[in-house]
Design an enzyme around this catalytic site. Structure first.
Site, short mmCIF file in Angstrom:
data_model
loop_
_atom_site.label_atom_id
_atom_site.label_comp_id
_atom_site.label_asym_id
_atom_site.label_seq_id
_atom_site.Cartn_x
_atom_site.Cartn_y
_atom_site.Cartn_z
N CYS A 2 0.81 -1.22 0.00
CA CYS A 2 0.00 0.00 0.00
C CYS A 2 0.84 1.27 0.00
CB CYS A 2 -0.86 0.03 1.24
SG CYS A 2 -1.91 -1.39 1.45
N ARG A 27 5.68 -0.32 -5.82
CA ARG A 27 5.61 -1.08 -4.57
C ARG A 27 4.60 -2.22 -4.65
NH1 ARG A 27 8.07 1.88 -0.37
NH2 ARG A 27 7.03 0.59 1.16
N TRP A 74 -3.01 -2.74 -1.46
CA TRP A 74 -2.59 -4.11 -1.72
C TRP A 74 -3.43 -4.95 -0.77
CZ3 TRP A 74 0.09 -8.35 0.46
CH2 TRP A 74 0.75 -9.18 -0.45
N ASN A 100 -2.27 2.23 5.62
CA ASN A 100 -1.35 1.12 5.33
C ASN A 100 -1.18 0.33 6.63
OD1 ASN A 100 -0.97 2.33 2.88
ND2 ASN A 100 1.15 2.94 3.24
N GLY A 101 -1.08 -0.98 6.52
CA GLY A 101 -0.88 -1.78 7.73
C GLY A 101 -2.09 -2.65 8.01
N GLU A 481 19.49 -17.57 -5.26
CA GLU A 481 19.11 -16.23 -5.74
C GLU A 481 18.71 -16.30 -7.23
OE1 GLU A 481 18.28 -13.58 -4.50
OE2 GLU A 481 18.62 -11.98 -5.94
N LYS A 485 15.01 -15.28 -8.56
CA LYS A 485 14.79 -14.26 -9.60
C LYS A 485 13.88 -14.81 -10.69
CE LYS A 485 15.71 -11.42 -7.99
NZ LYS A 485 16.25 -11.16 -6.73
N GLU A 488 10.23 -15.28 -9.37
CA GLU A 488 9.54 -14.01 -9.08
C GLU A 488 8.97 -13.36 -10.33
OE1 GLU A 488 11.50 -11.47 -5.54
OE2 GLU A 488 12.89 -11.94 -7.13
N HIS A 504 20.43 -36.60 -3.55
CA HIS A 504 19.56 -37.09 -2.47
C HIS A 504 18.08 -36.84 -2.77
CE1 HIS A 504 23.10 -37.96 -0.17
NE2 HIS A 504 23.54 -36.72 -0.35
N LYS A 603 7.12 -4.74 -3.34
CA LYS A 603 8.53 -4.36 -3.16
C LYS A 603 8.91 -4.37 -1.68
CE LYS A 603 12.55 -2.93 -4.47
NZ LYS A 603 13.42 -4.06 -4.87
C1 G6P Z 1 10.01 -8.75 -0.83
C2 G6P Z 1 10.64 -8.44 -2.16
C3 G6P Z 1 11.99 -9.15 -2.28
C4 G6P Z 1 12.88 -8.76 -1.10
C5 G6P Z 1 12.20 -9.03 0.24
C6 G6P Z 1 12.97 -8.42 1.39
O1 G6P Z 1 9.64 -10.07 -0.76
O2 G6P Z 1 9.80 -8.86 -3.21
O3 G6P Z 1 12.63 -8.76 -3.48
O4 G6P Z 1 14.07 -9.47 -1.18
O5 G6P Z 1 10.91 -8.44 0.25
O6 G6P Z 1 12.92 -7.03 1.27
P1 G6P Z 1 13.90 -6.04 2.02
O7 G6P Z 1 13.40 -4.66 1.66
O8 G6P Z 1 13.75 -6.32 3.49
O9 G6P Z 1 15.29 -6.31 1.54
#
Ligand code: G6P
Length: 608
Positions: A2, A27, A74, A100-101, A481, A485, A488, A504, A603
């Site tokens: 949000c 965001r 959101w 927000n929250g 990672e 990626k 996501e 395994h 985000k």
């Molecule tokens: C969300 C984002 C990720 C990020 C994670 C942690 O899930 O989509 O890309 O790695 O939050 O975010 P931060 O701001 O704490 O690094």
């Protein structure tokens, strides 16, 4: 997640609110709305879907107002519908509020309001708060907001407006960021600096349980008991250009390309080559205590957790302090043991991730010293930690983290040397390590030439339903990672594994439909990884290897080789991650996905 933007000043408010919402678009959100005040009445517009669909509901009746509040939602409580979108109004329709929250006790509050004859129409927790403010309203919005918030359990960043007091905005926060931008004869309230930066760089950051009242003459801050609080005006260091595309097709692509420059800024002034040591101003006042640490716990979520795994390795290797890595969300709920001499390192790009914040608070409650490795200056985690190191990689807009990840790893690499040099690491060894670290931006720059090759590989496998990523030692977090990626942004299922674990179980999955990305740069795991490549090959898997330039042997074993420049294996993760970012990027583009705003993701995850 949000977003909030509110304005009071002399200009027409609607275009400013819409522009602000667009700046917060990155965001993640699923509905949007706004309210303006004019001629003693409020006008609301709300819409499920993108900001464009809100825009289609705007008309000239909104023109000419100079005060208003807007929101991107959101969904947490209730589906993303027009009715659930913010702002929500009180029972008189004369007060509107965005939030927000999460209001955790909203059911109890709803029952209370219903017993008082107040009906709640939407499924949201926010509407309950709007009605509660209305319930307490006796002619002063800030008093009503304070009274309502004293009844609330949970987190909030709110902005409210009343038709009875049409020249006033009231905002408050607990656990959900809010800042006030102070312009020339105008003020903006926002949940993120991105919505403000084109108007002013002067801001104040609200702390938890603070209430902000802004009118045409100025602003004041108090706590929930109405005791005045004095705030310092700070400057945002980000520029407007940094949050614009600047000719790139996507923010993710721009941010991949920005990595060399971002790391130059991250390293600037921190590597003291004359003394072979690292200067980290943010840690100087705790250095003595820090080197006595008996144990370091690194926490984060998502990409930050992967950076933590690399940090663990580097700190143990260079400083010989036992480390462990915890998901923030697990740490906060499992009554962790925090003995004397425990140091927690919270890693977060946004500095607002609710689980990472909660883990930090839990560790501090139990007596740990807390450090932050954070990108967003002035964010909650940055302010609540005892000390810390900023990434200084600039704002990251693409939801999938790229430059922030290399920034996190680089900062952890510096912290490892900072600690190591004060204990086990000899000046000569540290000198060599720092010289290598200083070359990383240039090495990444050279790695960017793999872009076209990554596009071709992605095109060949973009239809595969599953990918595996394998790595050992320091390359294992890079396998995780790379897989994250891809998941996501392209919605392809992918798994990252320590290469030796493959036999395994996951080896049963290998077939000619399965692309397997194997990280095999030169280093002391190299021979073992070659063995793993053979295992995949002999079962028909399609092998894509990331290897060191000039490695002709590995080229014979793989269908595709992405050659990266040679670099010391301790710092190689900073380089090998780059082609994996590009592979994911191209796979997502080729599959027609919304790269910068992948479905269901946000985000900054500011709610649980
Ligand atoms: C969300 C984002 C990720 C990020 C994670 C942690 O899930 O989509 O890309 O790695 O939050 O975010 P931060 O701001 O704490 O690094």
């Amino acid at each position: 997640m949000c977003g909030i933007v509110a304005y009071i000043g002399k200009r027409d408010v609607t275009p400013i609110l819409i522009e602000g919402l667009k700046r917060l678009d990155y965001r993640g959100y699923d509905s949007a709305g706004l309210v303006i005040a004019r001629d003693g009445k409020l006008t609301l517009r709300k819409s499920a879907g993108r900001i464009a669909s809100l825009e289609s509901k705007l008309d000239h009746s909104l023109d000419g107002s100079t005060i208003g509040v807007a929101h991107t939602r959101w969904a947490t409580h209730g589906a993303p519908t027009d009715i659930n979108a913010h702002p929500h109004t009180d029972q008189s329709g004369r007060i509107a509020l965005v939030h927000n929250g999460i209001i955790e006790n909203y059911r109890t509050l709803t029952r209370y309001l219903e017993s008082e004859g107040v009906q709640v129409e939407s499924e949201t927790d926010t509407e309950v708060l709007a009605k509660l403010v209305g319930h307490f309203y006796e002619g002063c919005l800030e008093d009503a907001v304070r009274k309502a918030l004293r009844e609330v359990r949970g987190t909030f960043g709110i902005a409210a407006i009343s038709a009875e007091e049409p020249d006033k905005l009231v905002a408050a926060r607990r656990g959900s960021p809010l800042i006030l931008g102070i312009g020339k004869e105008e003020f903006l309230i926002a949940s993120d600096a991105a919505a403000i930066i084109q108007h002013t760089a002067n801001v104040i950051y609200l702390e938890d349980n603070e209430v902000l009242v802004v009118d045409r003459d100025g602003y004041k801050t108090t706590n929930l008991d109405a005791t005045p609080v004095t705030k310092e005006v700070e400057a945002i260091e980000w520029t407007l250009e940094q949050i614009e595309l600047g000719g790139f097709s996507h923010f993710m692509r721009k941010e991949i390309y920005e990595q060399p420059e971002a790391l130059r800024t991250c390293l600037r002034g921190r590597l003291d080559m004359d003394e072979a040591r690292v200067q980290l101003g943010g840690l100087a006042h705790v250095a003595r205590e820090l080197i006595k640490a008996k144990r370091i716990i690194l926490t984060g979520c998502g990409t930050a957790w992967h950076a933590a795994l690399i940090g663990e390795y580097l700190i143990e290797e260079l400083a010989r302090i036992p480390c462990e890595v915890e998901y923030s969300s697990e740490f906060r709920y499992r009554n962790p043991i925090v003995e004397d001499g425990t140091v927690l390192i919270s890693i977060s790009q946004s500095g607002e991730t609710i689980d990472t914040l909660a883990a930090l608070r839990e560790a501090k409650n139990k007596g740990a010293m807390a450090l932050g490795v954070v990108n967003s200056v002035g964010s909650t985690i940055a302010r609540e930690t005892d000390a810390g190191v900023y990434l200084h990689v600039g704002p990251e807009i693409g939801v999938a983290s790229t430059k922030a990840f290399v920034g996190q790893v680089t900062v952890l690499a510096m912290i490892a040397a900072f600690l190591g040099r004060r204990s086990h690491l000899s000046p000569a060894a540290c000198d060599q390590y720092l010289r290598t670290l200083a070359t990383v931006p240039d090495v990444i720059e050279k790695t960017l030439v793999l872009d076209e090759q990554c596009r071709e590989i992605a095109a060949e496998y973009a239809d595969a339903g599953n990918w595996l990523y394998l790595g050992r030692g320091l390359q294992y977090p890079i396998a995780l990672e790379g897989a994250l990626k891809l998941k996501e942004i392209s919605y392809i299922h992918a798994e990252g594994l320590p290469a030796a674990e493959m036999k395994h179980g996951p080896i049963a999955l290998i077939s000619e439909d399965m692309p397997v990305v194997i990280l095999a740069p030169r280093g002391h795991w190299y021979e073992k990884v070659i063995g793993n490549i053979e295992e995949v090959r002999s079962r028909g898997g399609r092998v894509i290897v990331v290897a060191t330039e000039g490695d002709t042997e590995v080229a014979k074993l793989a269908e595709h080789v992405l050659f990266v420049p040679e670099i010391d294996e301790l710092l190689a993760p900073l380089v090998t991650v780059v082609p994996l970012q590009m592979l994911a990027y191209h796979a997502a583009v080729l599959r027609g996905c919304d790269v910068d705003k992948p479905r269901n993701l946000a985000k900054a995850v500011t709610v649980e």
